[in-house]
Motif scaffolding. Structure first.
Motif, PDB file in Angstrom:
ATOM      1  N   THR A 159      -4.134   6.811  -2.977  1.00 10.94           N
ATOM      2  CA  THR A 159      -3.722   5.650  -2.200  1.00 10.94           C
ATOM      3  C   THR A 159      -3.736   4.463  -3.154  1.00 10.94           C
ATOM      4  O   THR A 159      -4.767   4.163  -3.769  1.00 10.94           O
ATOM      5  N   THR A 162      -7.145   9.740  -1.795  1.00 15.37           N
ATOM      6  CA  THR A 162      -6.911   9.802  -0.350  1.00 15.37           C
ATOM      7  C   THR A 162      -7.828  10.814   0.332  1.00 15.37           C
ATOM      8  O   THR A 162      -8.407  10.542   1.383  1.00 15.37           O
ATOM      9  N   ILE A 171      -9.466   0.897   2.345  1.00 17.79           N
ATOM     10  CA  ILE A 171      -8.313   0.082   1.934  1.00 17.79           C
ATOM     11  C   ILE A 171      -8.706  -1.388   1.960  1.00 17.79           C
ATOM     12  O   ILE A 171      -8.496  -2.135   1.001  1.00 17.79           O
ATOM     13  N   ILE A 212       0.844  -1.193   0.000  1.00 23.48           N
ATOM     14  CA  ILE A 212       0.000   0.000   0.000  1.00 23.48           C
ATOM     15  C   ILE A 212       0.877   1.241   0.000  1.00 23.48           C
ATOM     16  O   ILE A 212       1.769   1.368   0.834  1.00 23.48           O
ATOM     17  N   ASP A 213       0.625   2.127  -0.946  1.00 19.89           N
ATOM     18  CA  ASP A 213       1.357   3.397  -0.984  1.00 19.89           C
ATOM     19  C   ASP A 213       0.392   4.528  -0.680  1.00 19.89           C
ATOM     20  O   ASP A 213      -0.523   4.803  -1.453  1.00 19.89           O
ATOM     21  N   ILE A 214       0.592   5.162   0.459  1.00 14.17           N
ATOM     22  CA  ILE A 214      -0.273   6.270   0.867  1.00 14.17           C
ATOM     23  C   ILE A 214       0.330   7.581   0.398  1.00 14.17           C
ATOM     24  O   ILE A 214       1.404   7.972   0.867  1.00 14.17           O
ATOM     25  N   TYR A 258     -11.154   5.567   6.105  1.00 15.45           N
ATOM     26  CA  TYR A 258     -10.033   5.405   5.160  1.00 15.45           C
ATOM     27  C   TYR A 258      -9.511   3.975   5.204  1.00 15.45           C
ATOM     28  O   TYR A 258      -9.328   3.328   4.167  1.00 15.45           O
ATOM     29  N   ALA A 316       4.358   5.459   3.538  1.00 14.21           N
ATOM     30  CA  ALA A 316       3.606   6.702   3.769  1.00 14.21           C
ATOM     31  C   ALA A 316       4.570   7.820   4.115  1.00 14.21           C
ATOM     32  O   ALA A 316       5.645   7.571   4.647  1.00 14.21           O
TER      33      ALA A 316
END
Lengths: 318, 318
Positions: free
Chosen positions: A14, A33, A46, A7-9, A42, A70
């Motif tokens: 996102t 996001t 996900i 997961i890349d915030i 949030y 993140a």
């Protein structure tokens, strides 16, 4: 088949993906996001996205865990702290809260450090024990690998090199209010600021004299340089010079074998990379000269951040 | 009883000692480095000194090996390269040659890195996994410990922080010709240069107006500050400010839990340390504030370098 959820915030998007042990992203998705300012909602979103990705697979994988990249994340405390581009203020106990919703092994890390881990496991860093990965986007991020391991720091905030002060005395302010901070010069945003500065310093005609700062886009600067725009060329040279000074300093720190570059500014290609190589060779201490490579990331752009995040979990299964 | 021979090669003195597993130096000796410009004769002299030390013991120890700290030493190649203060020019294959004379396990390392290893095994770093040891003598040396290990770098030249450029643009030249290099400001020599600079910038009366640069000694500057000499006080403040800027930058790199300081400049006590703490707190990124300690070395001054060198071998017997 074993898989890891990466997961890349980011401030805008996102991104969520399923990553195998070779760093291949089997499938991915994203959401905006800012549409989920409430942390609980949030994290639910996900989880919904992960379940959707898993339901589309034609086999049942074993999920080894979930790795998260993140901004301003502390790997040691599992928190996101005072991230300027995210809606959640102060110190957010991200992992603790997320584990209440989903009981798998989880790790979180600064996004640039996660990117470095991605390079170490799956990318250009596979054969190296000492390198520094640098992300040149809106800001300047770095992940440092030494002795074959990522450097975390005392409580997980190592590698904040975008806020290194490159001046004794005055200098441009960064978003964190640091005078002379590196990312105020070396980043996509820094380059735009330098386009203004060069117009203030020189009298060259330039297409940028009729474009306001807010209307200016990074790709345009590269295009202008291609067309011989002197302000654009001078701006790249100035950016490369300060970046070279920084990389020469970083070399004195951990003596990396290579800097692995990624992010928007790298797309400017030779306009940034050629002067960077030239100045770096000029600034490096003699003892380091000819020993430091400048490499472009070996990860596929679209999934690099997801694979980097997944590397947090894959690292523990090496 | 197991012992390690620790050797500290300095421009002036070569110190040799016998060190036990707790970092106690049982006995030590020294000779003047410059009296042996020929490498072979120099190494013979070391061996003679070692044999003398051993013959004075009233027991027969087991020698586990020999650890050596030296300026510009590459731990990975066993060489000393272009050391400005030593008679041997170019790249000296120190270990290879020394092993022909004495067949014990040997390691060599940059002296500041060896000092850091000494702190890690025997000193203030014993309880820490992330710290930076800094030697403030004629120059500025540093040894970086992260994740509980010393950072060597790609070919053993990590930690050359004295040559980090603290300026964009002009700055004082270091002995290596680096403009703006940190050690041109932050070192015993740097402080002396700043005494001149402050006289050029301000009109305060000062005892230093009647002392030429070549007659100036570091201890005198501390004494002058004690007596209220404004030039001395301003020089300490200026030095501390630049040092704080550097330490704030270093913190963004590996986020150490502490900086462990040693060397002549530290003897100036509060005159350097008080403004250093104050400025550091001002310059640190918010995320690091209150988390970084400034400590003085826990090693006994006279034997610290010998014990640090011995730590290279003791590290392998932990």
């Amino acid at each position: 088949m074993d898989l890891v959820v990466g997961i890349d915030i980011g401030g805008t998007k996102t991104k969520i993906g399923l990553v195998d042990g070779h760093g291949n992203c089997l499938d991915q998705t994203f959401f905006r996001t800012r549409e989920y300012p409430d942390l609980g909602e949030y994290q639910d979103q996900i989880k919904t996205n992960v379940d959707e990705l898993l339901s589309k697979l034609d086999f049942t994988p074993t999920i080894l865990g979930c790795g998260i990249g993140a901004p301003n994340a502390s790997s040691k405390r599992g928190t996101i702290e005072n991230a300027a581009n995210l809606a959640w203020k102060g110190t957010v106990p991200f992992l603790e809260k997320f584990k209440e919703k989903w009981n798998v092994p989880m790790r979180i890390m600064n996004d640039a450090s996660a990117a470095a881990l991605g390079e170490l496991l799956f990318g250009r860093g596979k054969e190296m024990t000492d390198f520094i990965a640098i992300t040149l986007g809106t800001g300047f991020g770095a992940g440092i690998v030494a002795n074959g391991h990522l450097i975390d720091g005392y409580d997980g905030f190592a590698g904040e090199l975008g806020h290194v002060d490159m001046t004794i005395g005055d200098g441009r302010l960064t978003g964190l209010g640091i005078a002379g901070g590196l990312e105020a010069y070396v980043s996509a945003t820094g380059l735009k600021r330098t386009i203004l500065y060069m117009q203030s310093q020189y009298l060259d005609e330039s297409r940028f004299r009729s474009i306001a700062y807010n209307d200016l886009h990074g790709e345009e600067i590269t295009q202008a340089a291609e067309e011989g725009d002197e302000i654009a060329i001078k701006a790249f040279d100035y950016t490369a010079k300060i970046m070279a000074q920084a990389l020469a300093n970083f070399t004195a720190f951990t003596q990396p074998e290579a800097f692995i570059l990624m992010g928007g500014l790298v797309n400017s290609g030779k306009w940034i990379l050629d002067p960077l190589e030239r100045y770096l060779n000029q600034f490096l201490l003699k003892v380091y000269r000819g020993k430091v490579k400048i490499l472009e990331s070996g990860m596929e752009g679209k999934t690099a951040a997801i694979c980097g995040a997944a590397a947090l979990i894959w690292e523990e299964h090496r």
